[in-house]
Design an enzyme around this catalytic site. Structure first.
Site, mmCIF file in Angstrom:
data_model
loop_
_atom_site.group_PDB
_atom_site.id
_atom_site.type_symbol
_atom_site.label_atom_id
_atom_site.label_comp_id
_atom_site.label_asym_id
_atom_site.label_seq_id
_atom_site.Cartn_x
_atom_site.Cartn_y
_atom_site.Cartn_z
ATOM 1 N N SER A 57 0.840 -1.205 0.000
ATOM 2 C CA SER A 57 0.000 0.000 0.000
ATOM 3 C C SER A 57 0.873 1.252 0.000
ATOM 4 C CB SER A 57 -0.945 0.006 1.207
ATOM 5 O OG SER A 57 -0.224 -0.250 2.406
ATOM 6 N N ASP A 95 5.534 -7.083 2.452
ATOM 7 C CA ASP A 95 4.730 -7.566 1.327
ATOM 8 C C ASP A 95 5.622 -7.940 0.159
ATOM 9 O OD1 ASP A 95 2.004 -7.734 1.793
ATOM 10 O OD2 ASP A 95 1.625 -5.619 1.354
ATOM 11 N N GLU A 194 -9.007 -9.652 4.147
ATOM 12 C CA GLU A 194 -9.354 -8.269 3.790
ATOM 13 C C GLU A 194 -10.749 -8.215 3.198
ATOM 14 O OE1 GLU A 194 -6.347 -6.099 1.638
ATOM 15 O OE2 GLU A 194 -7.678 -4.394 1.277
#
Ligand code: KIV
Length: 276
Positions: A57, A95, A194
């Site tokens: 993100s 990530d 999520e």
């Protein structure tokens, strides 16, 4: 008052994947936030969060892109290096970016090894279930801890077309349940859920022995994660229902900048005490 709810593991010197598994067994909620840079990672670690996610993100909140797809291995390693220098206690999960693990488990292992060696992170996170289990198993076989990520998987945005809630239909829910089991059996130490229905997240959290960390997945996951810039109110163009804002930094920061400009322009700053 903030900061009064301490867990038994809050005093852990360093959080490990085993700490998280003990927390699940003890029924203690796991806290996770993202960070991408030294200064904020230091504050997040000092605030006592258990896991810091160097999320892709960063593509949205640090680089201003619409999706996480353009992130490269080099970008992720750079952000993780900045975070690693700041952190004393939290477990650092990095990530794996889009294109660094899908489709070829040898490339996946090579990418994960680069992240671990070059960034100093403690674990990696990959998006997906059965499609990527070969990559997950190969990374795990090298002794690298893996966190899974199911439900809304932003790296697949062009396949799904929207960022809406996932697994509302029976077939998709059944696949998510099967994928969670596959990730657990493969040896993942935790899974992010999520944007899935709270009932489904509860059902799967109860059915598997590894911790589940929710974002838009209700209160029955074993822990929660938010994107730091969203919860601090730095990003205000993103207001999903699951987001709770703890600060309004957009207004506080722009207000401080306006005041500074005014003080410089009026000659008020610097004053004699601020001069040599
Ligand atoms: O990249 C990220 O910030 C994430 C969280 C939303 C879980 O993957």
């Amino acid at each position: 008052m903030w900061g009064t709810q301490m867990s038994v593991h809050a005093n852990a010197k360093k959080v490990t994947t085993h700490t998280l598994q003990e927390m699940k067994r003890a029924g203690e909620k796991i806290t996770m936030l993202t960070a991408y840079d030294y200064s904020l990672a230091k504050l997040v670690d000092r605030g006592g969060v258990d896991v810091i996610l160097v999320g892709d993100s960063a593509s949205n909140v640090m680089a201003g892109r619409d999706t996480t797809v353009p992130m490269s291995l080099e970008h992720m390693i750079y952000h993780a290096q900045c975070v690693e220098r700041a952190v004393d206690r939290a477990l650092i999960v990095v990530d794996m970016p889009f294109g660094s693990y899908q489709g070829n488990s040898a490339i996946a292992l090579e990418s994960a090894i680069r992240i671990m060696k070059e960034s100093g992170g403690h674990a990696v996170k990959l998006e997906g279930g059965s499609e990527i289990v070969e990559s997950i198993s190969r990374i795990l076989s090298a002794g690298i801890p893996v966190m899974g990520h199911l439900g809304l998987t932003p790296q697949s945005i062009y396949k799904f077309g929207t960022y809406t809630v996932r697994a509302k239909q029976e077939a998709e829910a059944a696949k998510l349940i099967a994928d969670a089991k596959i990730l657990e059996d493969a040896g993942c130490f935790a899974i992010v859920f999520e944007k899935i229905p709270a009932d489904l997240a509860k059902q799967v959290s109860e059915a598997i022995s590894i911790p589940t960390i929710g974002i838009g997945a209700g209160s029955d996951c074993d822990g929660q994660v938010l994107v730091l810039h969203d919860m601090l109110g730095i990003t205000t163009d993103f207001s999903p229902r699951f987001l709770r804002r703890y600060l309004d930094l957009e207004n506080q920061i722009t207000g401080a900048v306006e005041q500074y400009c005014q003080d410089v322009r009026s000659g008020d700053f610097p004053n004699s005490e601020e001069s040599y």
